[in-house]
Design a protein around this motif. Structure first.
Motif, mmCIF file in Angstrom:
data_model
loop_
_atom_site.group_PDB
_atom_site.id
_atom_site.type_symbol
_atom_site.label_atom_id
_atom_site.label_comp_id
_atom_site.label_asym_id
_atom_site.label_seq_id
_atom_site.Cartn_x
_atom_site.Cartn_y
_atom_site.Cartn_z
ATOM 1 N N ASN A 76 53.473 24.512 41.109
ATOM 2 C CA ASN A 76 52.262 25.046 39.900
ATOM 3 C C ASN A 76 52.686 26.393 39.705
ATOM 4 N N VAL B 165 50.805 26.737 35.931
ATOM 5 C CA VAL B 165 49.697 26.839 35.687
ATOM 6 C C VAL B 165 48.922 28.167 35.909
ATOM 7 N N ALA C 161 45.614 21.214 36.956
ATOM 8 C CA ALA C 161 46.522 21.221 37.804
ATOM 9 C C ALA C 161 47.368 19.640 37.529
ATOM 10 N N GLY D 234 45.801 23.189 42.160
ATOM 11 C CA GLY D 234 47.061 24.433 41.956
ATOM 12 C C GLY D 234 47.114 25.581 42.741
ATOM 13 N N ARG E 192 47.494 19.420 31.728
ATOM 14 C CA ARG E 192 47.914 20.392 33.084
ATOM 15 C C ARG E 192 47.404 21.632 31.782
#
Length: 149
Positions: A13, A16, A34, A52, A110
């Protein structure tokens, strides 16, 4: 008063964004989706959306997960279990329960902002069992006891 919150990005992640305030005086830190693949929420459908991240807070704090007003007003997207509580001893991934109360499907991508996180202090309390409670003006008046207007 200032508190130190430890944030950990979970593996996979790195792209993110970390929680962040979108204006200087904002109370909430926006949380980002995420998801591995986009999630399509049909009207009435709910999903658990990962962020995330995991975190550690000092004792005496809680994090509340709340809806984003723009998503609610424009698309009918809100959080179930609102406000959701993250306790100071929780170390797992922060996830958000989103529901689509709108009329059209909504796609979660995302990195999209999905909710906000607000920190609150938690008072230390003690319960004292008693047979009588002190009187008050309201008394036992409950739901709707004051009328509509």
């Amino acid at each position: 008063m200032s508190y130190q919150i430890l944030l950990k990005k979970l593996p996979g992640n790195e792209d993110v964004p970390m929680p962040r305030k979108m204006s200087e005086l904002a109370s909430g830190y926006d949380l980002f989706a995420a998801v591995g693949e986009p999630v399509e929420l049909a009207p009435g459908e709910r999903a658990l959306i990962p962020t995330g991240i995991a975190m550690a807070m000092p004792p005496g704090l809680e994090a509340q997960i709340r809806p984003r007003s723009g998503l609610a007003a424009k698309h009918g997207i809100t959080c179930l279990n609102t406000p959701g509580t993250i306790d100071a001893d929780y170390r797992g991934e922060i996830k958000v329960i989103l529901i689509n109360l709108g009329q059209e499907a909504f796609r979660i991508e995302r990195g999209e902002r999905i909710a906000q996180m607000v920190f609150q202090t938690v008072p230390v309390t003690t319960f004292v069992e008693t047979d009588e409670l002190p009187a008050s003006v309201r008394g036992e008046g409950g739901f709707g006891h004051t009328g509509r207007s």
